[in-house]
Structures are given as C-alpha cells and as structure tokens.
Design a protein around this motif. Structure first.
Motif, PDB file in Angstrom:
ATOM      1  N   CYS A  31      16.221   1.915  -2.063  1.00  0.00           N
ATOM      2  CA  CYS A  31      15.556   2.091  -3.307  1.00  0.00           C
ATOM      3  C   CYS A  31      15.834   0.647  -3.800  1.00  0.00           C
ATOM      4  O   CYS A  31      16.863   0.270  -4.097  1.00  0.00           O
ATOM      5  CB  CYS A  31      16.196   3.153  -4.105  1.00  0.00           C
ATOM      6  SG  CYS A  31      15.825   4.882  -3.325  1.00  0.00           S
ATOM      7  N   THR A  32      14.532   0.216  -4.401  1.00  0.00           N
ATOM      8  CA  THR A  32      14.751  -1.148  -5.212  1.00  0.00           C
ATOM      9  C   THR A  32      14.195  -1.024  -6.347  1.00  0.00           C
ATOM     10  O   THR A  32      13.019  -0.981  -6.353  1.00  0.00           O
ATOM     11  CB  THR A  32      13.977  -2.330  -4.122  1.00  0.00           C
ATOM     12  OG1 THR A  32      12.493  -1.689  -3.979  1.00  0.00           O
ATOM     13  CG2 THR A  32      14.750  -2.396  -2.856  1.00  0.00           C
ATOM     14  N   SER A  33      15.169  -0.651  -7.408  1.00  0.00           N
ATOM     15  CA  SER A  33      14.602  -0.831  -8.762  1.00  0.00           C
ATOM     16  C   SER A  33      14.795  -2.115  -9.487  1.00  0.00           C
ATOM     17  O   SER A  33      15.842  -2.472  -9.728  1.00  0.00           O
ATOM     18  CB  SER A  33      15.335   0.477  -9.422  1.00  0.00           C
ATOM     19  OG  SER A  33      15.153   1.663  -8.557  1.00  0.00           O
ATOM     20  N   VAL A  34      13.361  -2.478 -10.151  1.00  0.00           N
ATOM     21  CA  VAL A  34      13.645  -3.645 -10.844  1.00  0.00           C
ATOM     22  C   VAL A  34      13.309  -3.646 -12.341  1.00  0.00           C
ATOM     23  O   VAL A  34      12.216  -2.855 -12.671  1.00  0.00           O
ATOM     24  CB  VAL A  34      12.557  -4.669 -10.245  1.00  0.00           C
ATOM     25  CG1 VAL A  34      12.685  -6.138 -10.876  1.00  0.00           C
ATOM     26  CG2 VAL A  34      12.953  -4.894  -8.767  1.00  0.00           C
ATOM     27  N   ASN A  35      14.249  -4.342 -13.290  1.00  0.00           N
ATOM     28  CA  ASN A  35      13.828  -4.347 -14.537  1.00  0.00           C
ATOM     29  C   ASN A  35      13.776  -2.963 -15.202  1.00  0.00           C
ATOM     30  O   ASN A  35      14.810  -2.230 -15.416  1.00  0.00           O
ATOM     31  CB  ASN A  35      12.807  -5.096 -15.169  1.00  0.00           C
ATOM     32  CG  ASN A  35      12.940  -6.599 -14.495  1.00  0.00           C
ATOM     33  OD1 ASN A  35      14.016  -7.032 -14.609  1.00  0.00           O
ATOM     34  ND2 ASN A  35      11.812  -7.473 -14.112  1.00  0.00           N
ATOM     35  N   ASP A  36      12.595  -2.370 -15.719  1.00  0.00           N
ATOM     36  CA  ASP A  36      12.514  -1.238 -16.366  1.00  0.00           C
ATOM     37  C   ASP A  36      12.436  -0.011 -15.441  1.00  0.00           C
ATOM     38  O   ASP A  36      12.411   1.098 -15.835  1.00  0.00           O
ATOM     39  CB  ASP A  36      11.262  -1.140 -17.208  1.00  0.00           C
ATOM     40  CG  ASP A  36       9.913  -1.056 -16.270  1.00  0.00           C
ATOM     41  OD1 ASP A  36       9.789  -1.952 -15.177  1.00  0.00           O
ATOM     42  OD2 ASP A  36       8.982  -0.298 -16.697  1.00  0.00           O
ATOM     43  N   ALA A  37      12.510  -0.262 -14.215  1.00  0.00           N
ATOM     44  CA  ALA A  37      12.769   0.749 -13.050  1.00  0.00           C
ATOM     45  C   ALA A  37      14.287   0.880 -12.971  1.00  0.00           C
ATOM     46  O   ALA A  37      14.979   0.086 -13.136  1.00  0.00           O
ATOM     47  CB  ALA A  37      12.106   0.334 -11.683  1.00  0.00           C
ATOM     48  N   VAL A  38      14.812   2.319 -12.792  1.00  0.00           N
ATOM     49  CA  VAL A  38      16.200   2.281 -12.616  1.00  0.00           C
ATOM     50  C   VAL A  38      16.615   3.332 -11.543  1.00  0.00           C
ATOM     51  O   VAL A  38      17.635   2.947 -11.060  1.00  0.00           O
ATOM     52  CB  VAL A  38      16.875   3.020 -13.984  1.00  0.00           C
ATOM     53  CG1 VAL A  38      16.354   4.405 -14.077  1.00  0.00           C
ATOM     54  CG2 VAL A  38      18.134   2.930 -14.025  1.00  0.00           C
ATOM     55  N   LEU A  39      15.637   4.171 -11.043  1.00  0.00           N
ATOM     56  CA  LEU A  39      16.101   5.031  -9.870  1.00  0.00           C
ATOM     57  C   LEU A  39      14.893   5.260  -9.171  1.00  0.00           C
ATOM     58  O   LEU A  39      13.665   5.041  -9.490  1.00  0.00           O
ATOM     59  CB  LEU A  39      16.293   6.356 -10.695  1.00  0.00           C
ATOM     60  CG  LEU A  39      17.633   6.529 -11.444  1.00  0.00           C
ATOM     61  CD1 LEU A  39      17.703   8.022 -11.811  1.00  0.00           C
ATOM     62  CD2 LEU A  39      19.023   6.154 -10.565  1.00  0.00           C
ATOM     63  N   HIS A  40      14.833   5.362  -7.779  1.00  0.00           N
ATOM     64  CA  HIS A  40      14.192   5.656  -6.710  1.00  0.00           C
ATOM     65  C   HIS A  40      13.147   4.846  -6.556  1.00  0.00           C
ATOM     66  O   HIS A  40      11.920   5.168  -6.208  1.00  0.00           O
ATOM     67  CB  HIS A  40      13.565   7.160  -7.060  1.00  0.00           C
ATOM     68  CG  HIS A  40      14.363   8.330  -7.338  1.00  0.00           C
ATOM     69  ND1 HIS A  40      14.011   9.427  -7.950  1.00  0.00           N
ATOM     70  CD2 HIS A  40      15.822   8.554  -6.931  1.00  0.00           C
ATOM     71  CE1 HIS A  40      15.115  10.155  -8.310  1.00  0.00           C
ATOM     72  NE2 HIS A  40      16.059   9.640  -7.393  1.00  0.00           N
ATOM     73  N   GLY A  41      13.541   3.496  -6.883  1.00  0.00           N
ATOM     74  CA  GLY A  41      12.477   2.459  -6.770  1.00  0.00           C
ATOM     75  C   GLY A  41      11.867   2.351  -5.374  1.00  0.00           C
ATOM     76  O   GLY A  41      12.689   2.064  -4.450  1.00  0.00           O
ATOM     77  N   VAL A  42      10.599   2.257  -5.287  1.00  0.00           N
ATOM     78  CA  VAL A  42       9.816   2.160  -3.686  1.00  0.00           C
ATOM     79  C   VAL A  42       9.705   0.658  -3.542  1.00  0.00           C
ATOM     80  O   VAL A  42       9.203  -0.078  -4.456  1.00  0.00           O
ATOM     81  CB  VAL A  42       8.747   2.932  -3.801  1.00  0.00           C
ATOM     82  CG1 VAL A  42       7.892   2.561  -2.415  1.00  0.00           C
ATOM     83  CG2 VAL A  42       8.784   4.418  -3.987  1.00  0.00           C
ATOM     84  N   PRO A  43      10.144   0.222  -2.453  1.00  0.00           N
ATOM     85  CA  PRO A  43      10.026  -1.318  -2.208  1.00  0.00           C
ATOM     86  C   PRO A  43       8.538  -1.570  -1.912  1.00  0.00           C
ATOM     87  O   PRO A  43       7.827  -0.803  -1.536  1.00  0.00           O
ATOM     88  CB  PRO A  43      10.763  -1.474  -0.769  1.00  0.00           C
ATOM     89  CG  PRO A  43      11.826  -0.511  -0.756  1.00  0.00           C
ATOM     90  CD  PRO A  43      11.261   0.743  -1.547  1.00  0.00           C
ATOM     91  N   TYR A  44       8.141  -2.827  -2.644  1.00  0.00           N
ATOM     92  CA  TYR A  44       6.845  -3.366  -2.411  1.00  0.00           C
ATOM     93  C   TYR A  44       6.762  -4.680  -2.437  1.00  0.00           C
ATOM     94  O   TYR A  44       7.745  -5.333  -2.587  1.00  0.00           O
ATOM     95  CB  TYR A  44       5.875  -2.667  -3.576  1.00  0.00           C
ATOM     96  CG  TYR A  44       6.162  -3.257  -4.971  1.00  0.00           C
ATOM     97  CD1 TYR A  44       5.468  -3.973  -5.641  1.00  0.00           C
ATOM     98  CD2 TYR A  44       7.154  -2.569  -5.886  1.00  0.00           C
ATOM     99  CE1 TYR A  44       5.514  -4.658  -6.922  1.00  0.00           C
ATOM    100  CE2 TYR A  44       7.698  -2.976  -6.735  1.00  0.00           C
ATOM    101  CZ  TYR A  44       6.676  -3.995  -7.642  1.00  0.00           C
ATOM    102  OH  TYR A  44       7.082  -4.607  -9.029  1.00  0.00           O
ATOM    103  N   ASP A  45       5.344  -5.211  -2.182  1.00  0.00           N
ATOM    104  CA  ASP A  45       5.086  -6.740  -2.108  1.00  0.00           C
ATOM    105  C   ASP A  45       5.318  -7.345  -3.460  1.00  0.00           C
ATOM    106  O   ASP A  45       4.295  -7.560  -4.169  1.00  0.00           O
ATOM    107  CB  ASP A  45       3.779  -6.821  -1.730  1.00  0.00           C
ATOM    108  CG  ASP A  45       3.659  -8.239  -1.261  1.00  0.00           C
ATOM    109  OD1 ASP A  45       4.616  -9.047  -1.372  1.00  0.00           O
ATOM    110  OD2 ASP A  45       2.509  -8.797  -1.062  1.00  0.00           O
ATOM    111  N   TYR A  46       6.759  -7.813  -3.877  1.00  0.00           N
ATOM    112  CA  TYR A  46       7.040  -8.117  -5.188  1.00  0.00           C
ATOM    113  C   TYR A  46       8.043  -9.290  -4.796  1.00  0.00           C
ATOM    114  O   TYR A  46       9.097  -8.898  -4.273  1.00  0.00           O
ATOM    115  CB  TYR A  46       7.357  -7.198  -6.116  1.00  0.00           C
ATOM    116  CG  TYR A  46       7.903  -8.029  -7.504  1.00  0.00           C
ATOM    117  CD1 TYR A  46       7.032  -8.485  -8.159  1.00  0.00           C
ATOM    118  CD2 TYR A  46       9.203  -7.983  -7.821  1.00  0.00           C
ATOM    119  CE1 TYR A  46       7.861  -9.226  -9.578  1.00  0.00           C
ATOM    120  CE2 TYR A  46       9.784  -8.496  -8.867  1.00  0.00           C
ATOM    121  CZ  TYR A  46       8.920  -9.209  -9.746  1.00  0.00           C
ATOM    122  OH  TYR A  46       9.300  -9.608 -10.977  1.00  0.00           O
TER     123      TYR A  46
END
Length: 258
Positions: free
Chosen positions: A75-90
């Motif tokens: 799970c990759t959560s960035v900035n305003d994301a905090v949980l369960h972040g789905v990796p995407y092309d960023y």
C-alpha cells in the motif's frame, strides 16, 4: 476469536517480521524524488519472488471494505491518502509525504508494518510533526502492551499522544490480531478507555498502527480505485505500525527494521 501463540510459534513468526521490516527499511533508501509508485510495488514483488516461502498478503485480497481484489504488493499512500493506497503511475515530488504499509506471509506466518516519511529536501515541519506523533503513539501503545494490562490501555496510550499533539482520532480503522492471517481478532482502536477490554496475555500477537490526519478524522474511499482512503478536507496523513508479540517479559517487536 482471539488466538494465543506458543513461544515456539512466536519464534516461527520472527522471520516474517524481519523480512517485512527489512523491506521497509530498504524502501526508505530506495524511495526518492522521482520514484514511481509502481517501482515501489515492483521492488516488493521482486523481494517476495526471491524469498522462498514468501507470499503477498495483498494480491487478490478482497475484504468488504475494498472494491474488488487489491492486486498489488504494497500500500502506497501519498499526502492526503493515509490507508490502503493503491500504487499507480505517479512520480513522487519533493515534499511528498509517503506512507508505506506492507504485510507478507512467510512460511505460513504473517507480519504487518508501516512507515511514513517525506521525500526530498522540502520537508514541511508540520508533516514531520505529524509523522513524529504517529511514531510516539506507536511507542506508547507498545509500552502499554504488558501482560496483565487491558486492550484499552494500548488504545488509551495511543489516544493520549494524539490528543497531546492536537490531532483528531478516527476509530474506524486501527490495529488487529496477526497470525496465520493478516487481519484477526482483536481490533485495536487508536483510542479507548484505560483498564478496560480484553486482558493482555503472553502469546497475543497484534499489529498496533496509529494513523492520524492533520485537521480531520473524516475519510472517504477514492472512487477511482475503490481502495485508497483519503482525508475529507485534503489534509495530509501519516501512519506507523509494528507487529508485536506480548510475552511474559513484555512486548517484543517482530517487525524490526535495524
């Protein structure tokens, strides 16, 4: 049902803990400005492939709080994301606050851990303060995980730290039991009443995971991926987690990173 592990089973869980902790340690070095989230996902994938007996806990994971199977390795959560972040092309930018949450099964035993950090040189002091709060709350929760204490003592210790920092607390997602499966009983809220709840016993293995947002306790599920949890007001979040075993001598961290 809450399950207690034998001393032998706790020893058998340690390789998974060291494996997860080691990957998160290495990812903190690997993850820089310009790193793509999908590169982080592939980094974990390759480490799992190279480790005999290791299996992802996330790929094809489909609980009721997500939309369909997860399909990634971390799970990759960035900035305003905090949980369960789905990796995407960023590609990460200078000053991004990144939370990495990783659970892996090794030889039938699961370990779960998370870490937050800021990439680059443009580190907002408020971001660093938020991360520090989660780390101190985690340490306080672990310190309260003594045999004979209550589950509420862990939750209360975490909540006390958040209140001292002035951050709101969400109780919907928190820590959990860990063993043959990633999410088991008991649920470990990030706030609670001291001296209440399940009596802590040697053999209990749990993940303690404080996570806080700067200015809200309200979250929403990103409709684009059906998984990532973001703050309602766009404020940033941070997340720290360790899997620990309660022993007669006190709590023992299984997901060490050194």
């Amino acid at each position: 049902m809450i399950e207690l592990k034998t001393n032998t089973e706790i020893e058998e869980m340690k390789p998974a803990g060291r494996f997860v902790g080691g990957i998160l340690r290495d990812l903190q070095e690997f993850t820089k400005v310009g790193t793509n989230l999908l590169e982080i996902d592939e980094f974990v994938h390759q480490r799992i492939v190279d480790r005999p007996g290791a299996e992802s806990c996330y790929v094809d994971y489909a609980p009721d709080f997500g939309t369909g199977p997860f399909a990634h390795y971390i799970c990759t959560s960035v900035n305003d994301a905090v949980l369960h972040g789905v990796p995407y092309d960023y590609n990460l930018k200078d000053g991004d606050l990144v939370s990495l949450d990783l659970a892996i099964n090794v030889d039938g035993w699961v370990a779960d851990s998370a870490v937050s950090f800021v990439v680059g040189k443009d580190k907002d002091p408020e971001d660093l303060r938020l991360i520090k709060c989660t780390e101190e709350a985690l340490a306080a929760g672990i310190a309260a995980a003594q045999p004979g204490n209550r589950l509420g003592d862990i939750s209360h210790a975490i909540g006390d730290v958040a209140r001292a920092y002035g951050y709101p607390i969400n109780l919907e997602f928190g820590g959990h039991g860990v063993g043959r499966i990633m999410h088991g009983d008991p649920h470990v809220p990030n706030d609670g009443r001291a001296h209440h709840g399940y009596k802590l016993r040697p053999g209990l293995v749990i993940a303690i995971e404080p996570w806080f947002l700067k200015t809200t306790d309200e979250i929403y599920q990103d409709p684009k991926d059906g998984w990532t949890l973001r703050s309602e007001d766009g404020s940033r979040g941070a997340h720290s987690e360790h899997t620990i075993a309660i022993t007669e001598a006190g709590p023992q961290i299984l997901t060490v990173r050194d």
